[in-house]
Scaffold this motif. Structure first.
Motif, short mmCIF file in Angstrom:
data_model
loop_
_atom_site.label_atom_id
_atom_site.label_comp_id
_atom_site.label_asym_id
_atom_site.label_seq_id
_atom_site.Cartn_x
_atom_site.Cartn_y
_atom_site.Cartn_z
N THR A 118 -2.46 25.81 6.73
CA THR A 118 -3.86 25.40 6.82
C THR A 118 -4.15 24.90 8.22
OG1 THR A 118 -3.42 23.09 6.21
CG2 THR A 118 -3.81 24.64 4.41
N ASP A 119 -5.41 24.62 8.48
CA ASP A 119 -5.81 23.93 9.69
C ASP A 119 -5.50 22.45 9.47
OD1 ASP A 119 -7.25 22.44 11.59
OD2 ASP A 119 -8.81 23.95 11.77
N ALA A 120 -4.52 21.94 10.19
CA ALA A 120 -4.04 20.58 9.94
C ALA A 120 -5.11 19.53 10.21
CB ALA A 120 -2.80 20.30 10.80
N THR A 172 -1.22 22.21 18.29
CA THR A 172 -0.76 23.54 17.89
C THR A 172 -0.48 23.64 16.40
OG1 THR A 172 1.51 22.92 18.42
CG2 THR A 172 0.26 24.06 20.13
N SER A 173 -0.86 22.59 15.63
CA SER A 173 -0.56 22.62 14.20
C SER A 173 -1.74 23.15 13.39
CB SER A 173 -0.18 21.22 13.70
OG SER A 173 -1.23 20.31 13.90
N HIS A 174 -2.56 24.01 14.01
CA HIS A 174 -3.61 24.68 13.25
C HIS A 174 -3.02 25.85 12.47
CE1 HIS A 174 -7.03 22.54 15.09
NE2 HIS A 174 -6.21 22.44 16.11
N TRP A 175 -1.72 26.08 12.68
CA TRP A 175 -1.00 27.09 11.93
C TRP A 175 -1.70 28.44 11.97
CZ3 TRP A 175 3.75 25.71 10.69
CH2 TRP A 175 4.02 24.34 10.58
N PRO A 176 -1.79 29.07 13.19
CA PRO A 176 -2.42 30.38 13.28
C PRO A 176 -1.65 31.40 12.47
CG PRO A 176 -1.18 29.91 15.27
CD PRO A 176 -1.19 28.64 14.46
N PRO A 177 -2.34 32.35 11.86
CA PRO A 177 -1.61 33.35 11.08
C PRO A 177 -0.69 34.15 11.97
CG PRO A 177 -3.88 34.03 11.45
CD PRO A 177 -3.78 32.62 11.93
N ARG A 178 0.39 34.61 11.40
CA ARG A 178 1.34 35.42 12.16
C ARG A 178 0.67 36.73 12.59
NH1 ARG A 178 6.50 34.06 12.46
NH2 ARG A 178 7.35 32.52 11.03
N LEU A 179 0.80 37.02 13.85
CA LEU A 179 0.25 38.26 14.38
C LEU A 179 1.35 39.31 14.43
CD1 LEU A 179 -1.99 36.75 17.18
CD2 LEU A 179 -2.59 37.26 14.81
N ALA A 180 1.16 40.33 15.21
CA ALA A 180 2.16 41.39 15.30
C ALA A 180 3.46 40.82 15.85
CB ALA A 180 1.64 42.50 16.19
N ALA A 195 0.83 -1.20 0.00
CA ALA A 195 0.00 0.00 0.00
C ALA A 195 0.86 1.26 0.00
CB ALA A 195 -0.91 0.01 1.23
N HIS A 196 0.27 2.34 -0.45
CA HIS A 196 0.89 3.66 -0.38
C HIS A 196 0.67 4.23 1.01
CE1 HIS A 196 0.77 8.09 -0.75
NE2 HIS A 196 1.74 7.93 -1.63
N LEU A 197 1.72 4.81 1.60
CA LEU A 197 1.63 5.37 2.95
C LEU A 197 1.80 6.88 2.88
CD1 LEU A 197 1.51 5.19 6.04
CD2 LEU A 197 3.97 4.72 6.03
N ALA A 198 0.75 7.61 3.22
CA ALA A 198 0.82 9.07 3.33
C ALA A 198 0.93 9.43 4.80
CB ALA A 198 -0.41 9.72 2.71
N VAL A 199 1.74 10.43 5.10
CA VAL A 199 2.02 10.82 6.48
C VAL A 199 1.74 12.31 6.63
CG1 VAL A 199 3.75 10.91 8.31
CG2 VAL A 199 3.80 9.04 6.65
N MET A 200 1.04 12.67 7.70
CA MET A 200 0.75 14.08 7.94
C MET A 200 0.97 14.41 9.41
SD MET A 200 -2.57 16.34 6.95
CE MET A 200 -2.61 18.07 7.42
N PHE A 201 1.58 15.54 9.65
CA PHE A 201 1.89 16.02 11.00
C PHE A 201 0.67 16.75 11.55
CE2 PHE A 201 3.63 19.46 13.72
CZ PHE A 201 4.25 18.67 14.69
N VAL A 202 0.16 16.26 12.69
CA VAL A 202 -1.02 16.87 13.32
C VAL A 202 -0.78 16.95 14.82
CG1 VAL A 202 -3.51 16.76 13.71
CG2 VAL A 202 -2.54 15.87 11.58
N THR A 203 -0.81 18.15 15.37
CA THR A 203 -0.75 18.34 16.81
C THR A 203 -1.78 19.39 17.20
OG1 THR A 203 0.83 20.17 16.91
CG2 THR A 203 1.75 17.95 16.72
#
Length: 277
Positions: free
Chosen positions: A94-96, A43-51, A33-41
């Motif tokens: 993106t939102d992981a 804190t991995s919602h990747w908030p936009p950079r603020l000030a 099978a093909h194995l796809a891997v994704m990092f999810v924690t």
């Protein structure tokens, strides 16, 4: 022939991540099978950079990027070993969790981490991630314990059967494991067999025989309040190293929600759990 051709693994920054990657690679190798891997924690919602002076935001982003770098290094090391085809899915920007649930629609099997409610681990996924992934994708998930899984698990399998649509879905998904197992036990919690069928009705034991699986049946009724404890007790009694069962839930308006018994099982499990909503 195995029906598993695409596996999606949730990788995080917890100590059990390496074990999860090893088991997912072994599954991919076994099923070609093909194995796809994704990092999810969490804190991995990747908030936009603020000030720039927002120290908290900068710290969270920097920590998440460092955790992802470690996970990618683990992935690269595994890929360098050869073996199954592997693919890294980059959720940056993106939102992981949202992205993982969308990508899960294209996987035959998800490999997920048990949430350890008793330990606040940096780099762990959100507490509701496992249930979100299963409910939103409808795909079968192999949930591996936070404490780790024995190498080569799946020799002694306990299948929970309650004659529902989710039970039928997870039964089909579990066939590759059931065929390889040395011993298969079925906990049959249905309150009747057959029905208005003239002659002998189809049943779970016959279905498994059609697929080359001989099983030992254990028929019992489980009170909802005690179902989780009794399932886990039987698993310990049988020394089961893989538990297969459907998610218990109910329809709430247009949304399917899991019952408390499923949540308790996901918290209390100590062996790998194959589950489907």
């Amino acid at each position: 022939m195995s029906g598993i051709r695409s596996i999606l693994l949730q990788l995080d920054a917890t100590p059990a991540a390496a074990m999860r990657l090893r088991e997912a690679r072994e599954l991919a190798r076994r099923h070609e099978a093909h194995l796809a891997v994704m990092f999810v924690t969490a804190t991995s919602h990747w908030p936009p950079r603020l000030a720039p002076d927002d120290d908290t935001s900068l710290f969270l982003q920097t920590s998440t990027w460092a955790e992802q770098d470690r996970a990618m290094a683990m992935f690269d090391a595994a890929q360098a070993l050869g073996g199954p085809q592997m693919q890294w899915l980059d959720g940056q920007g993106t939102d992981a969790v949202e992205l993982f649930c969308r990508q899960a629609l294209f996987a035959d099997l998800l490999v997920l981490a048990q949430h350890d409610a008793g330990a606040v681990l940096p780099g762990a996924a959100p507490a509701d991630f496992v249930t979100s992934a299963m409910l939103r994708s409808g795909r079968p998930a192999l949930v591996l314990p936070a404490t780790g899984a024995p190498a080569g698990f799946g020799h002694q399998v306990l299948l929970c059967w309650n004659a529902t649509a989710p039970a039928a879905r997870i039964l089909s998904a579990a066939l590759p494991w059931l065929r390889r197992a040395r011993h298969v036990h079925v906990l049959d919690t249905t309150d009747s067999h057959g029905g208005p069928v003239v002659g002998e009705a189809l049943d779970i034991a016959q279905y498994l025989r059609f697929h080359g699986v001989t099983a030992v049946l254990h028929g019992r009724q489980l009170p909802p309040a005690d179902a989780c404890a009794q399932v886990l007790a039987l698993a310990r009694e049988l020394a089961a190293d893989l538990l297969v069962m459907p998610c218990a839930g109910r329809s709430l308006l247009r949304e399917w929600v899991l019952d408390d018994s499923t949540h308790r099982l996901l918290q209390a499990m100590t062996s790998p759990l194959l589950m489907c909503a």
